[in-house]
Scaffold this motif. Structure first.
Motif, PDB file in Angstrom:
ATOM      1  N   UNK A 380       0.825  -1.209   0.000  1.00  0.00           N
ATOM      2  CA  UNK A 380       0.000   0.000   0.000  1.00  0.00           C
ATOM      3  C   UNK A 380       0.858   1.258   0.000  1.00  0.00           C
ATOM      4  N   UNK A 381       2.102   1.105   0.448  1.00  0.00           N
ATOM      5  CA  UNK A 381       3.075   2.198   0.430  1.00  0.00           C
ATOM      6  C   UNK A 381       4.366   1.660  -0.160  1.00  0.00           C
ATOM      7  N   UNK A 382       5.312   2.527  -0.486  1.00  0.00           N
ATOM      8  CA  UNK A 382       6.574   2.066  -1.061  1.00  0.00           C
ATOM      9  C   UNK A 382       7.453   1.466   0.038  1.00  0.00           C
ATOM     10  N   UNK A 383       8.460   0.726  -0.380  1.00  0.00           N
ATOM     11  CA  UNK A 383       9.370   0.149   0.621  1.00  0.00           C
ATOM     12  C   UNK A 383      10.164   1.233   1.339  1.00  0.00           C
ATOM     13  N   UNK A 384      10.450   2.358   0.644  1.00  0.00           N
ATOM     14  CA  UNK A 384      11.151   3.472   1.305  1.00  0.00           C
ATOM     15  C   UNK A 384      10.291   4.101   2.399  1.00  0.00           C
ATOM     16  N   UNK A 385       8.974   4.246   2.117  1.00  0.00           N
ATOM     17  CA  UNK A 385       8.064   4.799   3.122  1.00  0.00           C
ATOM     18  C   UNK A 385       7.944   3.870   4.328  1.00  0.00           C
ATOM     19  N   UNK A 386       7.901   2.558   4.063  1.00  0.00           N
ATOM     20  CA  UNK A 386       7.807   1.614   5.172  1.00  0.00           C
ATOM     21  C   UNK A 386       9.068   1.654   6.023  1.00  0.00           C
ATOM     22  N   UNK A 387      10.232   1.757   5.387  1.00  0.00           N
ATOM     23  CA  UNK A 387      11.476   1.842   6.151  1.00  0.00           C
ATOM     24  C   UNK A 387      11.494   3.097   7.014  1.00  0.00           C
TER      25      UNK A 387
END
Length: 395
Positions: A380-387
């Motif tokens: 639902x979000x990018x991997x950068x946002x999750x990090x």
């Protein structure tokens, strides 16, 4: 039984009959009943015949409450008082070969070793019988197969006879009949006497051959898998074709095939171990590289299409190298995000709690312990946002 033409002559391929009724059963399937039929209905371990009635496909044939129902692909015209039926002869004769072959094989097991047949199934590719024994030796199976094929070569007659229950005492039956009326015996004189409602050829030579393929223990019985007749030729042809292709691929003659395949498997296992060692070495180099970029004891990184197992290994290597390190990994795999959070023994932050706070952002699920946790969910979000979320939770 006079309306069942397959009992009068199992070799009948075509026939004409009057339509008695046309109905739809409780499941919504259309069927017709005829005043006589050559179509064999499912029963006694033998599958039903197929073919056509008035060029309409017969999909199934069942005997229900004394009537033989022919389930058709489409409805008949109302004007069809008399119809013409055609049996799929290849399928019928195959069933005749297999069923007669089963009688021969079962009788051979009983004659030679006293092993009674207590179950029978005629499948599309192979047949099975269940023997009343827990163990079957290879030498026994070979002797039974040899006797069975000897009976075929000697071309013994296969007879059918209708008898009453009182007349059964005249015959040395291989097993007790289940029915009390309209008892039909299938007889190979001086070899096998058996109550059976299936279709059979006139003589054993038409069975052509019997080949036992395999057997296995089933609870306290032994299930024997075998084939008869044209199926032997067909399977031999198929297997020979595969074997010839393998000789080309492995560059080895048929007699050395087993050794060549064993060598190939061993070489594959060796190569697999070597590859695992190489990948392990690469992971160690990658771990060292990530540790060099560590900021404030946190090793964080995003990946594309890295398996959760791969990330777990990498995380474990890092916290083994540095017990004060915290590892935060996110990988974007197709339409999902995979997370791995880990800490060394010197750190006290609960990775299970961190994972629990992060997963709601991606409708995810996961688990683990205070020192090591993993999970995944929708991208639902990018991997950068999750990090970034993980870093904020840690801080």
């Amino acid at each position: 039984m006079e309306n069942k033409l397959f009992y009068q002559d199992p070799y009948i391929k075509t026939f004409s009959a009057k339509v008695v009724t046309q109905r739809i059963d409780e499941n919504g399937n259309y069927y017709i009943v005829l005043d006589q039929t050559a179509f064999y209905p499912t029963g006694g371990g033998q599958p039903h015949d197929v073919g056509t009635i008035e060029n309409i496909k017969v999909l199934n044939v069942e005997e229900v409450e004394g009537e033989v129902r022919h389930y058709l692909e489409t409805e008949l015209d109302d004007g069809n008082a008399v119809v013409h039926g055609v049996i799929d002869w290849e399928r019928r004769f195959d069933h005749m070969q297999q069923h007669a072959g089963q009688h021969i094989l079962s009788a051979a097991f009983e004659h030679l070793f006293g092993y009674k047949t207590v179950g029978f199934h005629l499948g599309n590719e192979t047949l099975t019988i269940d023997l009343e024994t827990e163990n079957l030796l290879e030498s026994e199976a070979l002797r039974v197969e040899e006797l069975s094929n000897q009976i075929i070569i000697e071309n013994w007659p296969i007879e059918t006879k209708w008898v009453t229950e009182e007349e059964l005492v005249k015959y040395n039956l291989r097993k007790e009949t289940k029915v009390k009326e309209d008892i039909r015996l299938v007889i190979i004189p001086d070899f096998d006497y058996n109550g059976c409602g299936g279709t059979h050829p006139r003589a054993t030579c038409e069975v052509q051959a019997i080949k036992i393929l395999d057997w296995e223990r089933q609870k306290k019985k032994t299930r024997v898998q075998f084939i008869c007749g044209n199926r032997v030729i067909k399977q031999l042809s198929q297997k020979h074709k595969v074997l010839m292709e393998l000789t080309k691929l492995l560059n080895a003659p048929v007699k050395d095939m087993q050794h060549a395949v064993s060598r190939l498997i061993e070489n594959g296992k060796t190569a697999e171990k070597e590859l695992e060692q190489i990948l392990e070495t690469i992971l160690h180099y990658e771990a060292t590289s990530l540790l060099d970029k560590m900021e404030k004891k946190i090793v964080s990184n995003v990946f594309q299409n890295r398996s959760i197992q791969d990330l777990q290994k990498l995380a474990r290597i890092i916290i083994a190298k540095d017990e004060e390190a915290i590892v935060l990994f996110v990988s974007h795999n197709e339409n999902r995000l995979q997370l791995v959070c880990a800490r060394g023994n010197e750190e006290k932050v609960s990775m299970k709690k961190v994972m629990g706070e992060a997963l709601p952002f991606i409708n995810g699920k996961g688990g683990g312990s205070d020192s090591f946790a993993q999970g995944g969910g929708e991208a639902l979000i990018s991997n950068e946002q999750m990090l970034k979320h993980l870093l904020e939770i840690i801080q």
